[in-house]
Design a protein around this motif. Structure first.
Motif, PDB file in Angstrom:
ATOM      1  N   LYS A  46      -3.791  10.551   1.313  1.00  0.00           N
ATOM      2  CA  LYS A  46      -2.963  11.354   0.383  1.00  0.00           C
ATOM      3  C   LYS A  46      -3.626  12.714   0.186  1.00  0.00           C
ATOM      4  CE  LYS A  46      -1.064   7.298  -1.976  1.00  0.00           C
ATOM      5  NZ  LYS A  46      -1.007   6.493  -3.197  1.00  0.00           N
ATOM      6  N   ARG A 134     -10.030  -3.181 -13.722  1.00  0.00           N
ATOM      7  CA  ARG A 134      -9.469  -2.280 -14.755  1.00  0.00           C
ATOM      8  C   ARG A 134      -8.028  -2.641 -15.085  1.00  0.00           C
ATOM      9  NH1 ARG A 134      -7.119   2.459 -12.689  1.00  0.00           N
ATOM     10  NH2 ARG A 134      -8.781   2.565 -11.136  1.00  0.00           N
ATOM     11  N   SER A 157      -1.630  -8.839  -0.512  1.00  0.00           N
ATOM     12  CA  SER A 157      -2.328  -8.807   0.785  1.00  0.00           C
ATOM     13  C   SER A 157      -3.085  -7.494   0.973  1.00  0.00           C
ATOM     14  CB  SER A 157      -1.310  -8.956   1.931  1.00  0.00           C
ATOM     15  OG  SER A 157      -0.267  -7.996   1.760  1.00  0.00           O
ATOM     16  N   GLY A 158      -2.953  -6.561   0.022  1.00  0.00           N
ATOM     17  CA  GLY A 158      -3.581  -5.244   0.158  1.00  0.00           C
ATOM     18  C   GLY A 158      -4.953  -5.198  -0.495  1.00  0.00           C
ATOM     19  N   GLY A 159      -5.611  -4.042  -0.382  1.00  0.00           N
ATOM     20  CA  GLY A 159      -6.986  -3.897  -0.871  1.00  0.00           C
ATOM     21  C   GLY A 159      -7.126  -4.247  -2.339  1.00  0.00           C
ATOM     22  N   VAL A 160      -6.360  -3.598  -3.198  1.00  0.00           N
ATOM     23  CA  VAL A 160      -6.456  -3.834  -4.642  1.00  0.00           C
ATOM     24  C   VAL A 160      -5.837  -5.180  -4.999  1.00  0.00           C
ATOM     25  CG1 VAL A 160      -5.758  -3.002  -6.920  1.00  0.00           C
ATOM     26  CG2 VAL A 160      -6.392  -1.352  -5.125  1.00  0.00           C
ATOM     27  N   GLY A 180       3.970  -9.051   2.951  1.00  0.00           N
ATOM     28  CA  GLY A 180       4.869  -9.133   4.096  1.00  0.00           C
ATOM     29  C   GLY A 180       4.719 -10.486   4.767  1.00  0.00           C
ATOM     30  N   HIS A 197       7.757  -9.665   0.007  1.00  0.00           N
ATOM     31  CA  HIS A 197       8.290  -8.482  -0.666  1.00  0.00           C
ATOM     32  C   HIS A 197       9.595  -8.060   0.021  1.00  0.00           C
ATOM     33  CE1 HIS A 197       6.599  -6.154   2.638  1.00  0.00           C
ATOM     34  NE2 HIS A 197       5.341  -6.294   2.247  1.00  0.00           N
ATOM     35  N   ALA A 219       0.740  -2.884  -7.213  1.00  0.00           N
ATOM     36  CA  ALA A 219      -0.205  -2.070  -6.438  1.00  0.00           C
ATOM     37  C   ALA A 219       0.493  -1.140  -5.440  1.00  0.00           C
ATOM     38  CB  ALA A 219      -1.240  -2.963  -5.747  1.00  0.00           C
ATOM     39  N   ILE A 241      -0.195   1.204 -10.225  1.00  0.00           N
ATOM     40  CA  ILE A 241      -1.233   2.173  -9.842  1.00  0.00           C
ATOM     41  C   ILE A 241      -0.680   3.173  -8.832  1.00  0.00           C
ATOM     42  CG2 ILE A 241      -3.240   0.735 -10.347  1.00  0.00           C
ATOM     43  CD1 ILE A 241      -3.363   0.041  -7.321  1.00  0.00           C
ATOM     44  N   SER A 254      -1.892   3.300 -14.407  1.00  0.00           N
ATOM     45  CA  SER A 254      -3.354   3.291 -14.569  1.00  0.00           C
ATOM     46  C   SER A 254      -4.007   4.158 -13.502  1.00  0.00           C
ATOM     47  CB  SER A 254      -3.873   1.850 -14.461  1.00  0.00           C
ATOM     48  OG  SER A 254      -5.265   1.836 -14.660  1.00  0.00           O
ATOM     49  N   GLY A 256      -7.605   5.778 -11.955  1.00  0.00           N
ATOM     50  CA  GLY A 256      -9.061   5.725 -11.937  1.00  0.00           C
ATOM     51  C   GLY A 256      -9.678   6.992 -12.498  1.00  0.00           C
ATOM     52  N   GLY A 302       0.941   1.414   5.933  1.00  0.00           N
ATOM     53  CA  GLY A 302       1.275   0.613   4.743  1.00  0.00           C
ATOM     54  C   GLY A 302       1.002  -0.866   4.930  1.00  0.00           C
ATOM     55  N   HIS A 303       0.679  -1.269   6.146  1.00  0.00           N
ATOM     56  CA  HIS A 303       0.415  -2.691   6.445  1.00  0.00           C
ATOM     57  C   HIS A 303      -0.877  -2.791   7.256  1.00  0.00           C
ATOM     58  CE1 HIS A 303       4.574  -3.233   5.176  1.00  0.00           C
ATOM     59  NE2 HIS A 303       4.900  -2.273   6.022  1.00  0.00           N
TER      60      HIS A 303
HETATM   61  N1  LIG Z   1      -4.290   4.559  -9.619  1.00  0.00           N
HETATM   62  C1  LIG Z   1      -5.446   4.073  -9.151  1.00  0.00           C
HETATM   63  O1  LIG Z   1      -6.466   4.029  -9.837  1.00  0.00           O
HETATM   64  C2  LIG Z   1      -5.485   3.572  -7.724  1.00  0.00           C
HETATM   65  C3  LIG Z   1      -6.671   2.979  -7.224  1.00  0.00           C
HETATM   66  C4  LIG Z   1      -6.649   2.431  -5.928  1.00  0.00           C
HETATM   67  C5  LIG Z   1      -5.490   2.517  -5.146  1.00  0.00           C
HETATM   68  N2  LIG Z   1      -4.376   3.146  -5.671  1.00  0.00           N
HETATM   69  C6  LIG Z   1      -3.123   3.211  -4.896  1.00  0.00           C
HETATM   70  O2  LIG Z   1      -2.584   1.897  -4.841  1.00  0.00           O
HETATM   71  C7  LIG Z   1      -1.842   1.723  -3.645  1.00  0.00           C
HETATM   72  C8  LIG Z   1      -2.327   0.441  -2.947  1.00  0.00           C
HETATM   73  O3  LIG Z   1      -3.665   0.624  -2.533  1.00  0.00           O
HETATM   74  P1  LIG Z   1      -4.370  -0.471  -1.586  1.00  0.00           P
HETATM   75  O4  LIG Z   1      -5.723   0.023  -1.286  1.00  0.00           O
HETATM   76  O5  LIG Z   1      -4.194  -1.829  -2.182  1.00  0.00           O
HETATM   77  O6  LIG Z   1      -3.428  -0.338  -0.268  1.00  0.00           O
HETATM   78  P2  LIG Z   1      -3.388  -1.190   1.083  1.00  0.00           P
HETATM   79  O7  LIG Z   1      -4.658  -1.944   1.267  1.00  0.00           O
HETATM   80  O8  LIG Z   1      -2.940  -0.248   2.125  1.00  0.00           O
HETATM   81  O9  LIG Z   1      -2.260  -2.304   0.826  1.00  0.00           O
HETATM   82  C9  LIG Z   1      -0.903  -2.001   0.877  1.00  0.00           C
HETATM   83  C10 LIG Z   1      -0.126  -3.189   0.309  1.00  0.00           C
HETATM   84  O10 LIG Z   1       1.237  -2.775   0.109  1.00  0.00           O
HETATM   85  C11 LIG Z   1       2.092  -3.783   0.619  1.00  0.00           C
HETATM   86  N3  LIG Z   1       3.356  -3.151   1.014  1.00  0.00           N
HETATM   87  C12 LIG Z   1       3.553  -2.277   2.021  1.00  0.00           C
HETATM   88  N4  LIG Z   1       4.854  -1.907   2.058  1.00  0.00           N
HETATM   89  C13 LIG Z   1       5.467  -2.559   1.024  1.00  0.00           C
HETATM   90  C14 LIG Z   1       6.800  -2.584   0.544  1.00  0.00           C
HETATM   91  N5  LIG Z   1       7.765  -1.866   1.125  1.00  0.00           N
HETATM   92  N6  LIG Z   1       7.070  -3.347  -0.555  1.00  0.00           N
HETATM   93  C15 LIG Z   1       6.094  -4.068  -1.159  1.00  0.00           C
HETATM   94  N7  LIG Z   1       4.818  -4.101  -0.720  1.00  0.00           N
HETATM   95  C16 LIG Z   1       4.522  -3.345   0.355  1.00  0.00           C
HETATM   96  C17 LIG Z   1       1.323  -4.347   1.805  1.00  0.00           C
HETATM   97  O11 LIG Z   1       1.820  -5.626   2.133  1.00  0.00           O
HETATM   98  P3  LIG Z   1       1.933  -6.163   3.671  1.00  0.00           P
HETATM   99  O12 LIG Z   1       0.924  -5.397   4.497  1.00  0.00           O
HETATM  100  O13 LIG Z   1       1.619  -7.628   3.566  1.00  0.00           O
HETATM  101  O14 LIG Z   1       3.341  -5.882   4.088  1.00  0.00           O
HETATM  102  C18 LIG Z   1      -0.080  -4.402   1.232  1.00  0.00           C
HETATM  103  O15 LIG Z   1      -0.242  -5.547   0.425  1.00  0.00           O
HETATM  104  C19 LIG Z   1      -2.037   3.007  -2.834  1.00  0.00           C
HETATM  105  O16 LIG Z   1      -0.930   3.856  -3.046  1.00  0.00           O
HETATM  106  C20 LIG Z   1      -3.282   3.633  -3.445  1.00  0.00           C
HETATM  107  O17 LIG Z   1      -3.342   5.040  -3.298  1.00  0.00           O
HETATM  108  C21 LIG Z   1      -4.362   3.657  -6.923  1.00  0.00           C
END
Ligand SMILES: NC(=O)c1ccc[n+]([C@@H]2O[C@H](COP(=O)([O-])OP(=O)(O)OC[C@H]3O[C@@H](n4cnc5c(N)ncnc54)[C@H](OP(=O)(O)O)[C@@H]3O)[C@@H](O)[C@H]2O)c1
Length: 322
Positions: A46, A134, A157-160, A180, A197, A219, A241, A254, A256, A302-303
């Motif tokens: 981003k 948090r 399934s994602g990082g957070v 997914g 989803h 997330a 987030i 929320s 960070g 995104g996956h």
């Molecule tokens: N505000 C904060 O403090 C903060 C902190 C950390 C991260 N973030 C933000 O949070 C988001 C997630 O971060 P991350 O590190 O967890 O990302 P990530 O590891 O790339 O995980 C992405 C997740 O989104 C799911 N996904 C993708 N397309 C989707 C859809 N159309 N509908 C529903 N779910 C979908 C994926 O599922 P599948 O792969 O199984 O399809 C996977 O579980 C990012 O935008 C990041 O910038 C914000």
């Protein structure tokens, strides 16, 4: 001369390049880390894109560095640092860009890396774990306060989401996680119930939780807030987030940058779970540092299929410079 990934204009992954940047010097309360591995987070691409892709091509004041998630060996300490000495293995948050051979970090943003924690895992866990702890706290889900509650984690399934889902399970909640098709088995392996989803997700969740949902963590931020509020009956029980439409729905966004927890506070709770294997971090892909662009392409899909890590295998020697 030591190298780092830099970009000098906003744009696609192709703007990233490995360049000579010199040896960063740690200031007061800082240490310099010889990076072994750096985690790739969505916030990195981003930032690389700039605010809105329209700015692609706009020149920047100077080379920009990327990467908040870092693991490595303390190489030099700045004034007033008592917590670490050269040679300590650490992980946490970098201050000036972890996609690099050397990165400066605020000492308070690092924790000692236990020997049993692999470099790859240490490099991808700080940002995700801080965010998970948090946001769960903001939802009232914590150790001793989760039993009997039903928690929905979008993007389990994602990082957070993967860390949030596992923590909520370990703390005794019933957890439903969306993912997914390829993430369903992973989510179930956390001890959560898995739901796909996409179209119809809310009906699938209702079928698993006829008594309702007590807390929702969104997330991915892919437009699930209205139905999440309907499922809980209260916007205060939903935290996102990543969905900027939150405010219009009375949902908390929320950030960070606003409410970040200290790394020592987070890992005081999380590290024993990681070290004992009760909390798992799934690595989706590893790339050498110079292939940061490929790592960004995967993250932007995104996956990513797990966390993405950049490995620093060879580095420029410092020649004892501080
Ligand atoms: N505000 C904060 O403090 C903060 C902190 C950390 C991260 N973030 C933000 O949070 C988001 C997630 O971060 P991350 O590190 O967890 O990302 P990530 O590891 O790339 O995980 C992405 C997740 O989104 C799911 N996904 C993708 N397309 C989707 C859809 N159309 N509908 C529903 N779910 C979908 C994926 O599922 P599948 O792969 O199984 O399809 C996977 O579980 C990012 O935008 C990041 O910038 C914000």
């Amino acid at each position: 001369m030591p190298k780092a990934i830099v970009f000098t204009e906003y744009g696609g992954p192709e703007v990233l390049r490995l360049d000579e940047v010199g040896l960063p010097a740690p200031g007061p309360h800082q240490v310099r880390v010889a990076v072994r591995a750096a985690g790739v987070n969505p916030v990195d691409w981003k930032r690389r894109r700039g605010k809105g892709f329209a700015e692609a091509g706009a020149p920047l004041a100077g080379p920009q560095r990327l990467g908040a998630d870092v693991a490595g060996v303390v190489d030099a300490v700045g004034p007033d640092v008592t917590a670490f000495t050269a040679g300590d293995e650490v992980f946490g948050r970098a201050a000036d860009g972890a996609y690099a051979e050397y990165a400066v970090c605020n000492a308070e943003d690092l924790v000692p890396k236990p020997p049993e924690l692999p470099w790859q895992t240490a490099a991808v866990v700080a940002i995700s774990a801080e965010t998970a702890v948090r946001t769960l706290r903001e939802l009232g889900i914590a150790e001793g306060a989760a039993r009997g509650k039903t928690v929905l984690v979008h993007g389990a399934s994602g990082g957070v989401g993967a860390i949030a889902a596992q923590l909520a399970v370990l703390w005794g909640a019933q957890v439903i996680g969306t993912a997914g098709p390829s993430g369903q088995e992973l989510v179930r392996s956390f001890g959560a119930e898995a739901v796909e989803h996409g179209e119809g997700w809310a009906e699938r969740v209702k079928a698993l939780a006829p008594g309702g949902i007590d807390a929702v963590l969104d997330a991915p931020g892919k437009g699930v807030l209205p139905e999440s509020v309907a499922l809980t009956g209260d916007p205060a029980k939903v935290v996102t987030i990543a969905d900027h439409r939150a405010a219009g729905l009375g949902v908390a966004y929320s950030r960070g940058m606003v409410h970040r927890l200290g790394m020592r506070e987070v890992f005081g709770e999380v590290l024993p779970l990681l070290s004992s294997g009760r909390l798992r971090v799934v690595i989706g892909a590893e790339f050498p540092l110079h292939e940061a662009a490929a790592a960004h392409r995967l993250s932007e899909s995104g996956h990513p299929g797990g966390r993405i890590v950049l490995l620093v295998d060879q580095r420029t020697p410092t020649g004892g410079q501080r």
